[in-house]
Scaffold this motif. Structure first.
Motif, PDB file in Angstrom:
ATOM      1  N   HIS A 167      11.165  33.540   5.314  1.00  0.00           N
ATOM      2  CA  HIS A 167      11.991  34.187   4.308  1.00  0.00           C
ATOM      3  C   HIS A 167      12.943  35.164   4.974  1.00  0.00           C
ATOM      4  N   LEU A 168      14.100  35.276   4.403  1.00  0.00           N
ATOM      5  CA  LEU A 168      15.039  36.247   4.935  1.00  0.00           C
ATOM      6  C   LEU A 168      14.543  37.654   4.651  1.00  0.00           C
TER       7      LEU A 168
ATOM      8  N   PRO B 222      23.883  39.913   0.922  1.00  0.00           N
ATOM      9  CA  PRO B 222      23.003  38.758   1.150  1.00  0.00           C
ATOM     10  C   PRO B 222      23.741  37.592   1.796  1.00  0.00           C
ATOM     11  N   VAL B 223      25.018  37.446   1.467  1.00  0.00           N
ATOM     12  CA  VAL B 223      25.812  36.363   2.048  1.00  0.00           C
ATOM     13  C   VAL B 223      25.933  36.540   3.552  1.00  0.00           C
TER      14      VAL B 223
ATOM     15  N   ASP C  83      14.289  35.318  -4.894  1.00  0.00           N
ATOM     16  CA  ASP C  83      15.035  36.494  -5.340  1.00  0.00           C
ATOM     17  C   ASP C  83      16.538  36.307  -5.162  1.00  0.00           C
ATOM     18  N   THR C  84      16.920  35.703  -4.048  1.00  0.00           N
ATOM     19  CA  THR C  84      18.348  35.499  -3.770  1.00  0.00           C
ATOM     20  C   THR C  84      18.723  34.024  -3.865  1.00  0.00           C
ATOM     21  N   PHE C  85      17.971  33.268  -4.674  1.00  0.00           N
ATOM     22  CA  PHE C  85      18.192  31.831  -4.733  1.00  0.00           C
ATOM     23  C   PHE C  85      19.599  31.480  -5.216  1.00  0.00           C
TER      24      PHE C  85
ATOM     25  N   THR D  31      21.988  31.964  -2.448  1.00  0.00           N
ATOM     26  CA  THR D  31      21.769  30.961  -1.406  1.00  0.00           C
ATOM     27  C   THR D  31      22.286  29.600  -1.828  1.00  0.00           C
ATOM     28  N   TRP D  32      21.918  29.169  -3.034  1.00  0.00           N
ATOM     29  CA  TRP D  32      22.318  27.849  -3.507  1.00  0.00           C
ATOM     30  C   TRP D  32      23.827  27.771  -3.762  1.00  0.00           C
ATOM     31  N   GLY D  33      24.389  28.846  -4.294  1.00  0.00           N
ATOM     32  CA  GLY D  33      25.832  28.858  -4.515  1.00  0.00           C
ATOM     33  C   GLY D  33      26.610  28.724  -3.223  1.00  0.00           C
ATOM     34  N   LEU D  34      26.097  29.368  -2.167  1.00  0.00           N
ATOM     35  CA  LEU D  34      26.766  29.286  -0.868  1.00  0.00           C
ATOM     36  C   LEU D  34      26.603  27.893  -0.256  1.00  0.00           C
ATOM     37  N   ILE D  35      25.412  27.334  -0.385  1.00  0.00           N
ATOM     38  CA  ILE D  35      25.167  25.984   0.125  1.00  0.00           C
ATOM     39  C   ILE D  35      26.126  24.976  -0.510  1.00  0.00           C
ATOM     40  N   CYS D  36      26.394  25.134  -1.795  1.00  0.00           N
ATOM     41  CA  CYS D  36      27.212  24.160  -2.529  1.00  0.00           C
ATOM     42  C   CYS D  36      28.691  24.210  -2.159  1.00  0.00           C
ATOM     43  N   THR D  37      29.105  25.205  -1.384  1.00  0.00           N
ATOM     44  CA  THR D  37      30.501  25.227  -0.940  1.00  0.00           C
ATOM     45  C   THR D  37      30.727  24.287   0.236  1.00  0.00           C
ATOM     46  N   GLY D  38      29.674  23.950   0.953  1.00  0.00           N
ATOM     47  CA  GLY D  38      29.800  23.135   2.163  1.00  0.00           C
ATOM     48  C   GLY D  38      30.352  21.739   1.936  1.00  0.00           C
TER      49      GLY D  38
END
Length: 439
Positions: free
Chosen positions: A214-215, A222-223, A364-366, A369-376
């Protein structure tokens, strides 16, 4: 609450149309006088609306609640499709206008869809997984339903189909927005997306994993913490490439069909029918992949104590096989197999990875995390779509606007995507090896 859930299904069905682009893309660009390269830009605009637009959409939903959010979505969908309809009817080769219209379609779809997920889970706190899966299923099956409608009722009438999408999808979301209400207040720490995608109860603590998985609680953004994590960057690369490959095929399948049907010397009317069939197969396979991935990954993780990444590894091989069929085959029957394989692989990746991210970085920061992943995937999609457009245009007859070379119209693109898939296979293997000690 039942009325709200039923209305959510209708809204989700009307919101899942961005993946229909492959049904009408070749007809649109040919009539307007554009190229496959322009088509790649148009499909990217839709992805920008639904991908990057997902973050502001979430802020609006939290601030305004589902009814107002769906109302905004309905207006965007109607305006977007009506704009594309006018472009088709009047042959306006105005790329900025077309791209704005597709951004509206993408944003309107994603804000309406996210609102249904929030309402479904808030209204059924004891059955969040089942309730949330209902609008998700509707969204996943949308392309299938509308592609069948296109094939049976709007054959050789692309303009009419675009007008139908504007009127029907905009009206359904508008009429249903009042009924998608929140009946149960959400607890302050509720994370509806992580609960939906991981099947966990958000009132419980994190999964029990070693602290290093975990981070740490960040004192800064968080980003920034995510972007400095080597593990996160590996996952980001895997999702970016694999999802980007899947999306590239989804948005270019209309041109693949056009080349294959022309090469097979089938009648022109067969093109739209085969296009609708491929989009329908992709949609059903993607839906099935998303549904089964949760079951498979839980069995692997909980019963057999294996990493969820085994699904990703297997899916990468299947995706690579789909690319090879496109490289070496000119068989229309095998094209259906390709659509099912790539669609299923795309669904499996999308369905498995949220749980992987929740396991690795906590809940907690899902959303961050998921929003950032979806930019890829947008990056990979942009590169591959542009490359597809250039290759396809270079093999197209300048006088007729048609490519007669079968899979030679696009072969280098899927060779590249195959090699990218192989590279990601080894990245995933390395990541699994690095994490093996925690099992």
């Amino acid at each position: 609450m039942i009325i709200s859930l039923l209305a959510s299904v209708l809204v989700a069905l009307a919101s899942g149309t961005p993946y229909l682009y492959g049904v009408y893309a070749p007809q649109l660009v040919k009539r307007v006088g554009l190229t496959a390269l322009h088509s790649a830009t148009i499909s990217l605009a839709s992805n920008i609306g639904s991908g990057i637009g997902g973050f502001p959409a979430g802020l609006i939903i939290d601030a305004k609640d589902p009814p107002m959010s769906i109302l905004i979505g309905s207006i965007c969908i109607m305006m977007g499709y009506f704009g594309v309809h006018e472009v088709y009817v009047h042959r306006w080769a105005n790329m900025p206008f077309i791209c704005v219209a597709m951004v509206l379609v993408g944003f309107g779809s994603i804000i309406s869809y996210f609102a249904t997920i929030k309402a479904a889970q808030a209204n059924f706190p004891k059955h969040r997984g089942s309730a949330g899966a209902i609008p998700v299923s509707g969204y996943g099956l949308s392309a299938t339903i509308f592609s069948v409608i296109a094939a049976h009722y709007f054959k050789n009438n692309t303009g009419g189909f675009l007008g139908f999408l504007a009127l029907f999808c905009g009206s359904v979301t508008l009429l249903c927005c009042y009924f998608v209400q929140l009946k149960t207040p959400l607890p302050p720490s509720f994370d509806e997306e992580s609960a939906l995608l991981t099947g966990t109860d958000p009132t419980h603590s994190h999964d029990h994993h070693p602290p290093s998985e975990h981070l740490p609680e960040p004192a800064n953004s968080p980003v920034l913490v995510l972007l400095t994590s080597k593990k996160f960057l590996c996952h980001y690369l895997i999702v970016s490439v694999l999802s980007g490959i899947g999306q590239m095929y989804i948005y270019s399948v209309g041109f693949v069909v056009s080349a294959q049907v022309t090469y097979a010397k089938s009648s022109a009317s067969d093109v739209e029918t085969v296009q609708a069939l491929q989009v329908g197969l992709i949609s059903i396979a993607s839906f099935s992949g998303r549904l089964l991935s949760g079951i498979f990954s839980d069995i692997l993780h909980k019963k057999f104590k294996l990493q969820r990444l085994w699904i990703v590894l297997t899916t990468t091989l299947a995706l690579a096989c789909g690319q090879l069929i496109l490289v070496y085959s000119n068989n229309l029957s095998l094209l259906a197999v390709t659509s099912a394989v790539i669609g299923g692989s795309y669904g499996l990746i999308f369905g498995t990875y949220p749980a992987i991210m929740a396991d690795e970085f906590g809940t907690d920061t899902f959303s961050t995390t998921w929003g950032l992943i979806c930019t890829g995937p947008l990056i990979t999609l942009y590169i591959l779509n542009k490359y597809f457009g250039r290759i396809f245009d270079s093999n197209t007859d300048a006088n007729t606007g048609v490519c007669y070379l079968g899979n030679n119209c696009y072969r280098p693109v899927f060779q590249l995507s195959f090699y990218l898939g192989v590279a990601i296979f080894f990245v995933a293997m390395g990541l699994m090896w690095a994490q093996r000690k925690w099992l």
